[in-house]
Write a protein that holds these residues in place. Structure first.
Motif: not given
Length: 153
Positions: A13, A41, A49
């Motif tokens: 992330e 993603l 995402a």
């Protein structure tokens, strides 16, 4: 496997956030960074995402998404589909011609052969700032209507 910097999804992330910020700040390296953005993603959980893409997608120059339209269209069926749709709508307004063929090919290959329930688009997503502005405008309009109703009574 946990590492000193955090868990693998948390690090992915943070990496996605950094790559999106890089796209915002350095237009010349977009071709090198965008494939990694798209793979992250796909690798992250859908809601993570979606959140990260939603926070940063509007600041990425639209033209940087153009070479990656098929991958962005494929993202419509993933957890970040609403945010991908938002980017695609912005692209359609600014660059309708480059979007035509990939969108047509995607719709013929995916939407024409899928079950009816799978063919529905994701819910329309708006950036948080736009949602706040619309809610504030709606509240002002309600106040004005209430004031006009009390004045006429």
């Amino acid at each position: 496997a946990a590492s000193p910097g955090g868990t693998a999804p948390a690090m992915a992330e943070r990496a996605l956030t950094c790559y999106l910020l890089s796209l915002q700040l350095s237009a010349t390296k977009g071709a090198n960074v965008m494939p990694r953005v798209l793979s992250l993603l796909d690798a992250l959980p859908g809601e993570t995402a979606a959140r990260v893409l939603g926070e940063h997608a509007d600041a990425v120059p639209l033209w940087q998404w153009l070479p990656w339209l098929p991958q962005l269209l494929r993202g419509l069926r993933k957890g970040y589909g609403a945010q991908a749709q938002h980017v695609l709508l912005r692209l359609a307004r600014s660059y309708p011609q480059p979007l035509y063929y990939p969108l047509r090919a995607y719709s013929q290959s995916h939407l024409g052969t899928s079950a009816v329930g799978d063919a529905s688009p994701p819910a329309l997503w708006k950036p948080p700032a736009q949602e706040r502005a619309e809610k504030e405008a709606e509240a002002r309009a309600d106040e004005q209507r209430a004031a006009a109703a009390s004045a006429s009574a």
